[in-house]
Design a protein around this motif. Structure first.
Motif, PDB file in Angstrom:
ATOM      1  N   ASP A 239      17.543 -20.410  19.081  1.00  0.00           N
ATOM      2  CA  ASP A 239      16.399 -19.915  18.308  1.00  0.00           C
ATOM      3  C   ASP A 239      16.336 -20.468  16.887  1.00  0.00           C
ATOM      4  O   ASP A 239      15.405 -20.164  16.142  1.00  0.00           O
ATOM      5  CB  ASP A 239      16.390 -18.383  18.279  1.00  0.00           C
ATOM      6  CG  ASP A 239      15.875 -17.823  19.596  1.00  0.00           C
ATOM      7  OD1 ASP A 239      15.170 -18.568  20.307  1.00  0.00           O
ATOM      8  OD2 ASP A 239      16.193 -16.671  19.916  1.00  0.00           O
ATOM      9  N   GLY A 240      17.330 -21.240  16.505  1.00  0.00           N
ATOM     10  CA  GLY A 240      17.303 -21.940  15.218  1.00  0.00           C
ATOM     11  C   GLY A 240      17.205 -21.031  14.009  1.00  0.00           C
ATOM     12  O   GLY A 240      17.857 -19.983  13.938  1.00  0.00           O
ATOM     13  N   GLN A 241      16.344 -21.434  13.079  1.00  0.00           N
ATOM     14  CA  GLN A 241      16.230 -20.777  11.774  1.00  0.00           C
ATOM     15  C   GLN A 241      16.089 -19.252  11.858  1.00  0.00           C
ATOM     16  O   GLN A 241      16.633 -18.528  11.040  1.00  0.00           O
ATOM     17  CB  GLN A 241      15.035 -21.395  11.026  1.00  0.00           C
ATOM     18  CG  GLN A 241      14.691 -20.775   9.683  1.00  0.00           C
ATOM     19  CD  GLN A 241      15.712 -21.094   8.591  1.00  0.00           C
ATOM     20  OE1 GLN A 241      16.669 -21.828   8.805  1.00  0.00           O
ATOM     21  NE2 GLN A 241      15.490 -20.544   7.407  1.00  0.00           N
ATOM     22  N   LYS A 242      15.364 -18.764  12.872  1.00  0.00           N
ATOM     23  CA  LYS A 242      15.137 -17.306  12.983  1.00  0.00           C
ATOM     24  C   LYS A 242      16.452 -16.538  13.075  1.00  0.00           C
ATOM     25  O   LYS A 242      16.544 -15.383  12.688  1.00  0.00           O
ATOM     26  CB  LYS A 242      14.280 -17.001  14.201  1.00  0.00           C
ATOM     27  CG  LYS A 242      12.849 -17.430  14.015  1.00  0.00           C
ATOM     28  CD  LYS A 242      11.965 -16.921  15.133  1.00  0.00           C
ATOM     29  CE  LYS A 242      10.554 -17.461  14.990  1.00  0.00           C
ATOM     30  NZ  LYS A 242      10.495 -18.940  15.150  1.00  0.00           N
ATOM     31  N   ASP A 243      17.478 -17.207  13.602  1.00  0.00           N
ATOM     32  CA  ASP A 243      18.776 -16.544  13.745  1.00  0.00           C
ATOM     33  C   ASP A 243      19.538 -16.473  12.428  1.00  0.00           C
ATOM     34  O   ASP A 243      20.656 -15.964  12.381  1.00  0.00           O
ATOM     35  CB  ASP A 243      19.617 -17.249  14.815  1.00  0.00           C
ATOM     36  CG  ASP A 243      19.136 -16.897  16.213  1.00  0.00           C
ATOM     37  OD1 ASP A 243      18.492 -15.839  16.361  1.00  0.00           O
ATOM     38  OD2 ASP A 243      19.400 -17.682  17.142  1.00  0.00           O
ATOM     39  N   LEU A 244      18.918 -17.002  11.369  1.00  0.00           N
ATOM     40  CA  LEU A 244      19.556 -16.894  10.049  1.00  0.00           C
ATOM     41  C   LEU A 244      18.834 -15.870   9.177  1.00  0.00           C
ATOM     42  O   LEU A 244      18.992 -15.861   7.961  1.00  0.00           O
ATOM     43  CB  LEU A 244      19.587 -18.257   9.342  1.00  0.00           C
ATOM     44  CG  LEU A 244      20.399 -19.362  10.027  1.00  0.00           C
ATOM     45  CD1 LEU A 244      20.413 -20.621   9.174  1.00  0.00           C
ATOM     46  CD2 LEU A 244      21.830 -18.897  10.291  1.00  0.00           C
ATOM     47  N   CYS A 245      18.057 -14.980   9.839  1.00  0.00           N
ATOM     48  CA  CYS A 245      17.254 -14.018   9.073  1.00  0.00           C
ATOM     49  C   CYS A 245      18.117 -13.068   8.234  1.00  0.00           C
ATOM     50  O   CYS A 245      17.627 -12.465   7.293  1.00  0.00           O
ATOM     51  CB  CYS A 245      16.326 -13.238   9.995  1.00  0.00           C
ATOM     52  SG  CYS A 245      17.245 -12.194  11.137  1.00  0.00           S
ATOM     53  N   PHE A 246      19.401 -12.958   8.559  1.00  0.00           N
ATOM     54  CA  PHE A 246      20.282 -12.066   7.787  1.00  0.00           C
ATOM     55  C   PHE A 246      20.662 -12.682   6.428  1.00  0.00           C
ATOM     56  O   PHE A 246      21.286 -12.034   5.602  1.00  0.00           O
ATOM     57  CB  PHE A 246      21.541 -11.725   8.600  1.00  0.00           C
ATOM     58  CG  PHE A 246      22.360 -12.941   8.955  1.00  0.00           C
ATOM     59  CD1 PHE A 246      23.367 -13.377   8.118  1.00  0.00           C
ATOM     60  CD2 PHE A 246      22.083 -13.678  10.110  1.00  0.00           C
ATOM     61  CE1 PHE A 246      24.110 -14.508   8.431  1.00  0.00           C
ATOM     62  CE2 PHE A 246      22.813 -14.805  10.431  1.00  0.00           C
ATOM     63  CZ  PHE A 246      23.830 -15.223   9.587  1.00  0.00           C
ATOM     64  N   ILE A 247      20.276 -13.940   6.239  1.00  0.00           N
ATOM     65  CA  ILE A 247      20.546 -14.611   4.956  1.00  0.00           C
ATOM     66  C   ILE A 247      19.325 -14.434   4.052  1.00  0.00           C
ATOM     67  O   ILE A 247      18.192 -14.700   4.465  1.00  0.00           O
ATOM     68  CB  ILE A 247      20.836 -16.115   5.160  1.00  0.00           C
ATOM     69  CG1 ILE A 247      22.107 -16.300   5.988  1.00  0.00           C
ATOM     70  CG2 ILE A 247      20.942 -16.842   3.817  1.00  0.00           C
ATOM     71  CD1 ILE A 247      22.443 -17.744   6.315  1.00  0.00           C
ATOM     72  N   LYS A 248      19.570 -13.978   2.849  1.00  0.00           N
ATOM     73  CA  LYS A 248      18.459 -13.767   1.918  1.00  0.00           C
ATOM     74  C   LYS A 248      18.084 -15.082   1.228  1.00  0.00           C
ATOM     75  O   LYS A 248      16.929 -15.464   1.148  1.00  0.00           O
ATOM     76  CB  LYS A 248      18.869 -12.740   0.872  1.00  0.00           C
ATOM     77  CG  LYS A 248      17.743 -12.341  -0.043  1.00  0.00           C
ATOM     78  CD  LYS A 248      18.197 -11.310  -1.040  1.00  0.00           C
ATOM     79  CE  LYS A 248      17.005 -10.813  -1.828  1.00  0.00           C
ATOM     80  NZ  LYS A 248      17.403  -9.935  -2.914  1.00  0.00           N
ATOM     81  N   LYS A 249      19.089 -15.757   0.736  1.00  0.00           N
ATOM     82  CA  LYS A 249      18.842 -17.038   0.062  1.00  0.00           C
ATOM     83  C   LYS A 249      20.117 -17.870   0.037  1.00  0.00           C
ATOM     84  O   LYS A 249      21.221 -17.350   0.229  1.00  0.00           O
ATOM     85  CB  LYS A 249      18.343 -16.812  -1.360  1.00  0.00           C
ATOM     86  CG  LYS A 249      19.347 -16.108  -2.227  1.00  0.00           C
ATOM     87  CD  LYS A 249      18.881 -15.980  -3.677  1.00  0.00           C
ATOM     88  CE  LYS A 249      19.965 -15.299  -4.496  1.00  0.00           C
ATOM     89  NZ  LYS A 249      19.608 -15.063  -5.871  1.00  0.00           N
ATOM     90  N   VAL A 250      19.918 -19.156  -0.191  1.00  0.00           N
ATOM     91  CA  VAL A 250      21.052 -20.075  -0.300  1.00  0.00           C
ATOM     92  C   VAL A 250      20.874 -20.850  -1.599  1.00  0.00           C
ATOM     93  O   VAL A 250      19.767 -21.298  -1.912  1.00  0.00           O
ATOM     94  CB  VAL A 250      21.086 -21.059   0.898  1.00  0.00           C
ATOM     95  CG1 VAL A 250      22.180 -22.104   0.716  1.00  0.00           C
ATOM     96  CG2 VAL A 250      21.296 -20.312   2.208  1.00  0.00           C
TER      97      VAL A 250
END
Ligand code: SLL
Length: 265
Positions: A68-79
């Motif tokens: 699912d790519g980027q959507k699976d990083l939704c727990f990250i607020k910012k980098v």
């Protein structure tokens, strides 16, 4: 790695926290796979804004190797990416966006270490996670041969844990590292709202990745070589190494005991 979580177990853990969002969920550990890396290409057509000494166009990214790519990083607020001080501003921030990767693009001439901070969504009560990525621009390096006092061109070799790709014409390099963010006993709120909403599903094997690439759902920068198959191979390699080491140890132990025996006789 599977992401099959026992629902009953989770429900029990959440209940044990008294449904209190401010409680950590005991005995729950969850891992989220990420890929950190950069690509670099030689500048051929220079626009007027690019300084003359800049030789490469590069990017740095934190992406998800999951289906699912980027959507699976939704727990990250910012980098945030902290670049070399020769770049101003040297700290670049990318907020989470379901449609865009955590990535920045730049031009330059030199390699340096990029410090990356990953901040989690509000409610996680987790400190940011800091990782480092050595920016790679070159597919070849000039190395001084002490004897002949001449420079020799040496092909870049991958560092430990690095997945290094060099295009056939050497004009493009891609340096990636697979990593996992481990949340140990996460807060109930963060766990339910963010961690459970993102999956950990990796591609099964390379065929599956190339199928996705062909139908265009994986973009060029997301062509990563990490799949369940690669992980299993790595596991097998480690298990074999462990077995070999144990055999050596066994032999040494026997030798030791024999020598001990000789001494006491
Ligand atoms: C060093 N590794 O330790 C080098 C630093 C700096 C790279 C490399 C951009 C410079 C600019 C750039 O490529 N910096 O825009 O002025 O000395």
């Amino acid at each position: 790695m599977t992401n099959i979580l026992d629902e009953d177990y989770i429900a029990t853990a959440i209940q044990a926290s008294g449904n209190n969002n401010n409680k950590r969920l005991k005995n729950i550990t969850i891992k989220k796979p990420i890929v950190v890396g950069n690509t670099a290409t030689k500048i051929v057509e220079r626009d007027s804004n690019t300084p003359l000494e800049h030789t490469h166009l590069w990017n740095i990214f934190v992406i998800s190797p999951t289906v699912d790519g980027q959507k699976d990083l939704c727990f990250i607020k910012k980098v945030t990416f902290k670049l070399h001080d020769s770049y101003q501003p040297s700290v670049r921030t990318v907020e989470y966006d379901a449609e865009k990767p955590f990535m920045i693009e730049e031009t330059g001439w030199g390699e340096f270490e990029i410090s990356i901070k990953i901040y989690f969504q509000d409610g996680s009560q987790e400190k940011f996670l800091q990782i480092y990525h050595p920016l790679r621009l070159h597919s070849f390096y000039l190395i001084l041969n002490e004897k002949s006092e001449e420079y020799e061109q040496k092909k870049a070799v991958s560092k430990e844990g690095e997945n290094l790709f060099i295009s056939a014409d050497s004009s493009m390099v891609k340096s990636q590292y697979y990593d996992e963010i481990v949340f140990h006993e996460p807060y109930a709120d963060f766990f339910v709202n963010w961690l459970l909403k993102s999956s950990n599903l990796l591609y099964k094997n390379e065929n599956e990745i190339s199928k996705q690439q062909k139908n265009g759902s994986v973009k060029e920068v997301f062509e990563y070589p990490f799949s369940e198959e690669v992980e299993l191979n790595e596991l097998e390699r480690l298990e074999n190494a462990l077995m070999k080491t144990e055999n050596i140890l066994k032999k040494l132990r026997i030798e030791y005991m024999e020598k001990q025996q000789l001494l006491t006789e």
